[in-house]
Design a protein around this motif. Structure first.
Motif, short mmCIF file in Angstrom:
data_model
loop_
_atom_site.label_atom_id
_atom_site.label_comp_id
_atom_site.label_asym_id
_atom_site.label_seq_id
_atom_site.Cartn_x
_atom_site.Cartn_y
_atom_site.Cartn_z
N VAL A 75 67.06 -22.91 43.89
CA VAL A 75 65.65 -23.31 43.97
C VAL A 75 65.33 -24.38 42.93
CG1 VAL A 75 63.27 -22.51 43.79
CG2 VAL A 75 64.98 -21.07 44.91
N THR A 76 65.84 -24.21 41.72
CA THR A 76 65.58 -25.18 40.66
C THR A 76 66.17 -26.54 41.02
OG1 THR A 76 65.52 -23.44 39.00
CG2 THR A 76 65.91 -25.67 38.21
N GLY A 77 67.36 -26.55 41.62
CA GLY A 77 67.96 -27.81 42.04
C GLY A 77 67.13 -28.53 43.08
N ILE A 78 66.55 -27.78 44.01
CA ILE A 78 65.66 -28.39 45.01
C ILE A 78 64.46 -29.03 44.32
CG2 ILE A 78 64.09 -27.90 46.92
CD1 ILE A 78 66.07 -25.73 47.81
N ALA A 79 63.83 -28.28 43.41
CA ALA A 79 62.66 -28.81 42.70
C ALA A 79 63.02 -30.06 41.92
CB ALA A 79 62.10 -27.74 41.78
N TRP A 80 64.19 -30.06 41.28
CA TRP A 80 64.60 -31.22 40.48
C TRP A 80 64.78 -32.45 41.38
CZ3 TRP A 80 69.65 -31.45 37.05
CH2 TRP A 80 69.49 -32.45 36.08
N ASN A 81 65.44 -32.27 42.51
CA ASN A 81 65.60 -33.40 43.44
C ASN A 81 64.26 -33.84 44.03
OD1 ASN A 81 68.31 -34.03 43.21
ND2 ASN A 81 68.96 -32.72 44.90
N TYR A 82 63.32 -32.91 44.15
CA TYR A 82 62.02 -33.27 44.69
C TYR A 82 61.15 -34.05 43.70
CZ TYR A 82 62.37 -30.58 49.06
OH TYR A 82 62.72 -30.12 50.30
N THR A 83 61.63 -34.26 42.49
CA THR A 83 60.89 -35.16 41.59
C THR A 83 60.99 -36.60 42.06
OG1 THR A 83 62.80 -35.40 40.10
CG2 THR A 83 61.21 -33.65 39.60
N VAL A 84 61.92 -36.87 42.99
CA VAL A 84 62.04 -38.20 43.59
C VAL A 84 61.36 -38.13 44.96
CG1 VAL A 84 63.62 -40.02 44.32
CG2 VAL A 84 64.22 -38.55 42.39
N MET A 125 56.86 -33.44 39.51
CA MET A 125 56.42 -33.61 40.90
C MET A 125 54.92 -33.85 40.98
SD MET A 125 58.46 -30.68 43.08
CE MET A 125 57.46 -30.97 44.54
N LEU A 126 54.17 -33.02 40.27
CA LEU A 126 52.71 -33.12 40.31
C LEU A 126 52.23 -34.44 39.72
CD1 LEU A 126 51.92 -29.46 39.25
CD2 LEU A 126 51.49 -30.46 41.50
N THR A 127 52.84 -34.86 38.62
CA THR A 127 52.42 -36.09 37.96
C THR A 127 52.76 -37.31 38.79
OG1 THR A 127 52.71 -35.09 35.77
CG2 THR A 127 52.70 -37.49 35.88
N ARG A 128 53.98 -37.35 39.31
CA ARG A 128 54.43 -38.53 40.05
C ARG A 128 53.68 -38.73 41.36
NH1 ARG A 128 60.83 -39.95 39.92
NH2 ARG A 128 61.05 -40.23 37.66
#
Length: 290
Positions: free
Chosen positions: A57-66, A123-126
């Motif tokens: 789950v953390t890996g998905i969130a990290w990739n979703y920062t892009v 994610m929220l900031t970007r």
């Protein structure tokens, strides 16, 4: 396209605000859950430990920062990029998911929690000034609005938070209003915008049309039509083959194979009716989740 009216988008400013709040809140609950796990090596699913589930789950969130205007940039876990265009619900467990877990080797709960919190904030900031209805290419060439990507992460937190809680005996809840956002912003929108090869399999294409109307206290009514292998979303017309009344959290758990169809139906959380209810199993075989 048939003469019926295509379903209007569910991406509103209100729902965009709600799904952002849900990701923030659920991300914090998930992070606190994994931090409090006494033994991260215990099983959470049939294949993954608590630590591996948290890393997934953390890996998905990290990739979703892009996301959004940054969607063309390199992924923080770049190894998964080659699997994305050909990912389907049937091959994701043999391709993309294990590739991500091999590439992202962190298994310490405290560091995973810190990375998750950081990724959600990013994610929220970007995306603060992005168009929530603007579409991005997702798995298997499917397309999702930005709000739908947030809804996907929220559902990952919901489902895998439950997995960890069941494995450790911790409490966990999936609010129906949040689960309804997954239905509207992910399921409806991926069908509206195109599923690509995500639902493809080796079975012969079923000929004919099946129309299934979905209604709940937390979502706008919608009809999904499967017409010779192609899905579309429409406004309800009163001529559906199957009508589904559902609690969103229960439907999501059923679709992701955490509860059986029989158990869910017997609980009254998902109720099927209509003029041709026997078509529902064929419909569910096509709109399946991994």
């Amino acid at each position: 396209m048939s003469a019926r009216t295509a379903a209007a988008t569910r991406v509103t400013q209100e729902k965009w605000t709600s799904v952002r709040t849900a990701v923030s809140d659920c991300g914090e609950r998930f992070a606190a859950l994994i931090e409090s796990t006494p033994d991260p090596s215990v099983s959470a699913t049939g294949h993954w430990s608590v630590a591996e589930t948290a890393a997934h789950v953390t890996g998905i969130a990290w990739n979703y920062t892009v996301l959004g205007s940054a969607a063309a940039g390199p992924l923080p876990i770049p190894e998964v990029r080659r699997h994305m265009p050909t990912a389907t619900v049937d091959n994701i467990h043999a391709g993309l998911n294990p590739t991500q877990l091999r590439a992202y080797r962190e298994r310490d709960p405290a560091r995973l929690a810190a990375r998750l919190r950081s990724s959600v904030r990013e994610m929220l900031t970007r995306t603060a000034d992005e168009d929530p209805g603007g579409t991005v290419e997702w798995l298997g060439g499917s397309r999702l609005p930005l709000a739908g990507v947030f809804a996907h992460l929220m559902n990952e937190l919901h489902i895998h938070g439950r997995d960890i809680a069941c494995g450790t005996g911790a409490p966990w809840r999936i609010p129906d209003d949040e689960a309804g956002l997954f239905f509207e912003l992910f399921l409806v929108e991926i069908i509206r915008n195109g599923t690509g090869v995500l639902l493809h399999d080796d079975r012969p294409v079923r000929r004919g049309s099946i129309a299934v109307e979905f209604r709940s206290a937390h979502t706008v009514p919608v009809t999904f039509v499967l017409d010779t292998g192609v899905f579309r979303a429409e406004e309800p017309s009163g001529r559906a083959d199957v009508r589904i009344r559902f609690r969103p959290a229960a439907l999501n758990l059923m679709l992701f194979h955490r509860t059986s169809v029989t158990r869910t139906a017997l609980s009254g959380a998902v109720v099927a009716s209509g003029r041709r209810p026997w078509l529902l199993p064929a419909f569910l075989r096509e709109i399946r989740m991994p």
